[in-house]
Design a protein around this motif. Structure first.
Motif, short mmCIF file in Angstrom:
data_model
loop_
_atom_site.label_atom_id
_atom_site.label_comp_id
_atom_site.label_asym_id
_atom_site.label_seq_id
_atom_site.Cartn_x
_atom_site.Cartn_y
_atom_site.Cartn_z
N THR A 36 -0.97 10.98 14.90
CA THR A 36 0.33 10.87 15.55
C THR A 36 1.26 9.92 14.81
O THR A 36 2.46 10.17 14.70
CB THR A 36 0.14 10.37 16.99
OG1 THR A 36 -0.70 9.20 16.99
CG2 THR A 36 -0.52 11.43 17.86
N ARG A 37 0.73 8.82 14.27
CA ARG A 37 1.59 7.86 13.57
C ARG A 37 2.11 8.43 12.26
O ARG A 37 3.29 8.27 11.92
CB ARG A 37 0.83 6.56 13.34
CG ARG A 37 0.57 5.77 14.62
CD ARG A 37 -0.25 4.53 14.38
NE ARG A 37 -0.39 3.73 15.60
CZ ARG A 37 -1.15 2.65 15.71
NH1 ARG A 37 -1.86 2.23 14.66
NH2 ARG A 37 -1.21 1.99 16.85
N ALA A 38 1.25 9.11 11.53
CA ALA A 38 1.69 9.74 10.28
C ALA A 38 2.71 10.84 10.57
O ALA A 38 3.70 10.99 9.83
CB ALA A 38 0.50 10.32 9.53
N ALA A 39 2.50 11.58 11.66
CA ALA A 39 3.44 12.64 12.03
C ALA A 39 4.80 12.05 12.39
O ALA A 39 5.84 12.61 12.04
CB ALA A 39 2.89 13.44 13.21
N ALA A 40 4.80 10.91 13.07
CA ALA A 40 6.06 10.26 13.43
C ALA A 40 6.81 9.81 12.17
O ALA A 40 8.03 9.98 12.06
CB ALA A 40 5.80 9.07 14.34
N LEU A 41 6.08 9.25 11.21
CA LEU A 41 6.70 8.81 9.97
C LEU A 41 7.27 9.99 9.19
O LEU A 41 8.40 9.94 8.68
CB LEU A 41 5.69 8.05 9.12
CG LEU A 41 6.21 7.41 7.83
CD1 LEU A 41 7.31 6.40 8.13
CD2 LEU A 41 5.08 6.74 7.07
N LEU A 42 6.51 11.07 9.09
CA LEU A 42 6.99 12.27 8.41
C LEU A 42 8.20 12.86 9.13
O LEU A 42 9.12 13.38 8.49
CB LEU A 42 5.88 13.31 8.33
CG LEU A 42 4.71 12.97 7.39
CD1 LEU A 42 3.60 14.02 7.51
CD2 LEU A 42 5.18 12.87 5.95
N GLY A 43 8.20 12.76 10.47
CA GLY A 43 9.33 13.26 11.24
C GLY A 43 10.61 12.50 10.93
O GLY A 43 11.70 13.08 10.88
N LEU A 44 10.50 11.19 10.70
CA LEU A 44 11.67 10.39 10.34
C LEU A 44 12.20 10.76 8.95
O LEU A 44 13.40 10.80 8.72
CB LEU A 44 11.32 8.90 10.40
CG LEU A 44 11.06 8.36 11.82
CD1 LEU A 44 10.43 6.98 11.76
CD2 LEU A 44 12.36 8.33 12.62
N VAL A 200 12.05 4.55 20.20
CA VAL A 200 12.44 5.79 19.53
C VAL A 200 13.90 5.73 19.10
O VAL A 200 14.26 6.14 17.99
CB VAL A 200 12.20 7.00 20.46
CG1 VAL A 200 12.74 8.28 19.83
CG2 VAL A 200 10.71 7.16 20.76
N ALA A 201 14.75 5.19 19.97
CA ALA A 201 16.16 5.05 19.63
C ALA A 201 16.35 4.15 18.42
O ALA A 201 17.19 4.43 17.55
CB ALA A 201 16.93 4.49 20.83
N LEU A 202 15.56 3.08 18.32
CA LEU A 202 15.68 2.17 17.18
C LEU A 202 15.25 2.87 15.89
O LEU A 202 15.87 2.67 14.83
CB LEU A 202 14.82 0.93 17.41
CG LEU A 202 14.96 -0.20 16.38
CD1 LEU A 202 16.40 -0.68 16.30
CD2 LEU A 202 14.04 -1.36 16.73
N LEU A 203 14.22 3.68 15.95
CA LEU A 203 13.78 4.43 14.78
C LEU A 203 14.87 5.41 14.33
O LEU A 203 15.17 5.52 13.13
CB LEU A 203 12.49 5.19 15.09
CG LEU A 203 11.22 4.35 15.26
CD1 LEU A 203 10.07 5.23 15.76
CD2 LEU A 203 10.83 3.69 13.95
N VAL A 204 15.45 6.11 15.29
CA VAL A 204 16.51 7.07 14.96
C VAL A 204 17.72 6.34 14.39
O VAL A 204 18.35 6.81 13.43
CB VAL A 204 16.91 7.88 16.21
CG1 VAL A 204 18.14 8.74 15.93
CG2 VAL A 204 15.74 8.76 16.65
N PHE A 205 18.05 5.18 14.96
CA PHE A 205 19.18 4.40 14.46
C PHE A 205 18.99 4.05 12.99
O PHE A 205 19.91 4.22 12.18
CB PHE A 205 19.34 3.13 15.30
CG PHE A 205 20.56 2.32 14.94
CD1 PHE A 205 21.76 2.53 15.61
CD2 PHE A 205 20.52 1.36 13.94
CE1 PHE A 205 22.89 1.79 15.28
CE2 PHE A 205 21.64 0.63 13.60
CZ PHE A 205 22.84 0.84 14.27
#
Length: 256
Positions: A36-44, A200-205
């Protein structure tokens, strides 16, 4: 020039890894291959790439509209990397990081420490909320509160304009000054001040915002003026705010 800052750079990685490790539990998605963490990083990474494509499309059909021209690029011969080449590349990257850590990051940490200890009250440092740094955070808080951020995150966003990764040191300094009687780590402290939707908002920002003075300086040098750097900073800042706002609302509704 206008879409390059959307590409995820090494300066964003400390921010991504801190937030992802604090809020996303590690669970397998594709067995041992992808979690899940790798997927989140790839998603960013993908999010920034898609923002670049859309921005390029909009610019080419509006203010930078021009005739289509063929693009030719001579590809260099591919060679198998050697251990010496890899070692020199790693050494070069390490030098760049140490130079930045020893100048920009250290300098901002020292400046933040000073701002968080003034003005003195009866010869003692004030509470960080009452310091100059706290005042700066409270000034920007009304703008970022709809994104799920408080004044502490606001201080980090202001200092990260110098360099994206400065926010990690800034938050570490803030929580360190506040004291850590319970032995809380920075990740635990962030979970106390940020909701999962806010994280999540901070990551998107950070995926969208142009939080880097060196990038602004390069754009000014390449374009020969301040017009495009200002336009680019404003556009990416507005996009980051709205993207973070949508992410915060969607995740909040999903978790409700």
């Amino acid at each position: 020039i206008l879409i390059a800052p959307f590409m995820t750079c090494s300066a964003r990685l400390p921010v991504y890894t801190l937030i992802i490790a604090a809020f996303i539990p590690e669970r397998p998605l594709l067995g041992p291959v992808l979690g899940t963490r790798a997927a989140a990083l790839l998603g960013l990474y993908l999010l920034g790439f898609l923002a670049a494509i859309v921005t390029a499309r909009v610019l080419k059909s509006s203010v930078l509209k021009s005739e289509a021209t063929p693009f030719l690029l001579e590809m260099p011969p591919y060679r198998k990397p050697t251990a010496r080449q890899l070692g020199l590349r790693l050494l070069d990257r390490a030098k760049v990081f140490l130079q930045r850590a020893g100048t920009v990051i250290l300098g901002m940490s020292i400046a933040l420490w000073i701002l968080s200890h003034v003005p003195l009250k009866d010869g003692k440092a004030p509470e960080i909320a009452d310091s100059v740094a706290g005042t700066i955070g409270r000034v920007v808080e009304p703008v970022i509160e709809p994104l799920g951020f408080n004044w502490k995150i606001g201080i980090g966003l202001v200092t990260s304009i110098a360099a994206r990764e400065v926010i990690v040191g800034t938050l570490g300094t803030i929580y360190g000054i506040e004291g850590d009687a319970d032995g809380r780590s920075l990740q635990t402290a962030l979970r106390h001040d940020l909701t999962p939707a806010g994280a999540v908002a901070l990551l998107v920002f950070f995926a969208f915002a142009m939080q880097c003075m060196s990038t602004i300086a390069v754009v000014r040098r390449e374009t020969g003026g301040w017009r495009w750097p200002i336009v680019q900073f404003a556009y990416m800042g507005v996009l980051a705010w709205f993207g973070a706002f949508v992410a915060f609302r969607v995740v909040t509704a999903f978790l409700a």
